[in-house]
Write a protein that holds these residues in place. Structure first.
Motif, PDB file in Angstrom:
ATOM      1  N   PRO A 176      49.830  50.081 -23.147  1.00  0.00           N
ATOM      2  CA  PRO A 176      49.030  49.636 -22.336  1.00  0.00           C
ATOM      3  C   PRO A 176      49.359  48.267 -21.913  1.00  0.00           C
ATOM      4  O   PRO A 176      48.775  47.627 -23.276  1.00  0.00           O
ATOM      5  N   GLU A 177      49.352  47.445 -21.211  1.00  0.00           N
ATOM      6  CA  GLU A 177      49.850  46.034 -21.188  1.00  0.00           C
ATOM      7  C   GLU A 177      48.592  44.821 -19.957  1.00  0.00           C
ATOM      8  O   GLU A 177      48.666  43.945 -20.484  1.00  0.00           O
ATOM      9  N   SER A 178      48.710  45.778 -18.602  1.00  0.00           N
ATOM     10  CA  SER A 178      47.436  45.552 -17.865  1.00  0.00           C
ATOM     11  C   SER A 178      46.879  46.414 -17.228  1.00  0.00           C
ATOM     12  O   SER A 178      47.132  47.333 -16.890  1.00  0.00           O
ATOM     13  N   SER A 179      44.935  46.598 -17.242  1.00  0.00           N
ATOM     14  CA  SER A 179      44.727  47.230 -15.923  1.00  0.00           C
ATOM     15  C   SER A 179      43.637  45.688 -14.855  1.00  0.00           C
ATOM     16  O   SER A 179      42.384  45.440 -15.935  1.00  0.00           O
ATOM     17  N   VAL A 188      45.444  47.734  -9.823  1.00  0.00           N
ATOM     18  CA  VAL A 188      47.850  47.434 -10.875  1.00  0.00           C
ATOM     19  C   VAL A 188      47.116  47.337 -12.357  1.00  0.00           C
ATOM     20  O   VAL A 188      46.350  47.738 -13.181  1.00  0.00           O
ATOM     21  N   CYS A 189      48.616  48.974 -12.748  1.00  0.00           N
ATOM     22  CA  CYS A 189      48.426  49.384 -14.191  1.00  0.00           C
ATOM     23  C   CYS A 189      49.507  49.214 -14.769  1.00  0.00           C
ATOM     24  O   CYS A 189      50.350  49.497 -13.660  1.00  0.00           O
ATOM     25  N   SER A 214      57.425  48.613 -23.410  1.00  0.00           N
ATOM     26  CA  SER A 214      57.541  49.335 -25.031  1.00  0.00           C
ATOM     27  C   SER A 214      58.336  48.297 -25.065  1.00  0.00           C
ATOM     28  O   SER A 214      58.963  48.240 -26.347  1.00  0.00           O
ATOM     29  N   VAL A 215      58.863  46.800 -24.292  1.00  0.00           N
ATOM     30  CA  VAL A 215      59.056  45.685 -25.154  1.00  0.00           C
ATOM     31  C   VAL A 215      58.490  45.450 -25.915  1.00  0.00           C
ATOM     32  O   VAL A 215      57.457  44.895 -26.341  1.00  0.00           O
ATOM     33  N   GLY A 216      59.837  45.333 -27.288  1.00  0.00           N
ATOM     34  CA  GLY A 216      60.013  44.786 -28.999  1.00  0.00           C
ATOM     35  C   GLY A 216      59.004  45.850 -29.930  1.00  0.00           C
ATOM     36  O   GLY A 216      58.618  45.843 -30.579  1.00  0.00           O
ATOM     37  N   LEU A 242      56.635  49.792 -17.036  1.00  0.00           N
ATOM     38  CA  LEU A 242      56.531  50.601 -16.021  1.00  0.00           C
ATOM     39  C   LEU A 242      54.748  50.025 -14.899  1.00  0.00           C
ATOM     40  O   LEU A 242      53.591  49.463 -15.962  1.00  0.00           O
ATOM     41  N   ARG A 243      54.860  49.833 -14.148  1.00  0.00           N
ATOM     42  CA  ARG A 243      53.970  49.273 -13.406  1.00  0.00           C
ATOM     43  C   ARG A 243      53.238  50.198 -12.692  1.00  0.00           C
ATOM     44  O   ARG A 243      54.533  51.126 -10.874  1.00  0.00           O
TER      45      ARG A 243
END
Length: 196
Positions: free
Chosen positions: A65-68, A80-81, A85-87, A96-97
């Motif tokens: 998870p990057e943002s929520s 917005v979620c 997997s970058v890095g 994925l958004r």
């Protein structure tokens, strides 16, 4: 009473009076399209937890998870979620958004406009003409090429909810081809639709 305290009390009183005046005005006019109607299937935007972690992991390996973010939307609510997997992966990486926008019934006019109708209007405004129709278990959907290489976007509706999915991926440091990105977002939407 000191000057700072007096300013704080006056300021707080002004805020309360403004809120009462606005709320009272809306109540008297019966105009509040930002509140769900009893006929709306979705009474709030789903949280990111509605997207199964196993589904994200199966389609975007190693993604975290990057943002929520969740908040109001004119006439509804929005969540917005995003996962990335970058890095975190060596061979293929992806972002994925998922955007979940619920629209409430608008009763401000002479004839109410249902939340489902408003979601349909938002969907029609969102999808580009170049979008390709796809059959999804949840109903109508369209998929299209994103602006950046290796990107595909898809949108569909479920009752008064508009779902938009965007995926951008790379393989061996090169953008994936559109067909691969397209297949991924279509599979994601097919599997996500059942949990909404």
């Amino acid at each position: 009473m000191g000057p700072l305290v007096r300013v704080a009390v006056i300021g707080a009183g002004t805020v309360v009076l403004s809120a009462v005046a606005i709320g009272g005005g809306l109540l008297l006019a019966k105009e509040d399209p930002d509140v769900p109607d009893p006929g709306d299937v979705h009474t709030a935007a789903p949280t990111c937890e509605v997207v199964p972690a196993g589904l994200v992991a199966s389609l975007v390996p190693h993604a975290v998870p990057e943002s929520s973010e969740r908040g109001p939307l004119a006439g509804g609510e929005n969540t917005v979620c995003s996962w990335s997997s970058v890095g975190l992966a060596e061979d293929s990486q992806g972002v994925l958004r998922v955007d979940l926008s619920v629209r409430f019934t608008d009763v401000t006019g002479e004839e109410p406009i249902s939340g489902e109708q408003r979601a349909g209007e938002a969907y029609d405004a969102l999808v580009p003409v170049r979008g390709e129709s796809v059959d999804l278990p949840s109903g109508r959907g369209r998929v299209w090429r994103g602006q950046a290489p290796g990107t595909a976007e898809l949108a569909f509706t479920v009752d008064n909810l508009v779902v938009r999915v965007a995926y951008a991926g790379t393989s061996d440091s090169e953008p994936v081809d559109f067909d691969q990105a397209r297949d991924l977002v279509v599979e994601f939407a097919e599997r996500l639709g059942g949990s909404l």
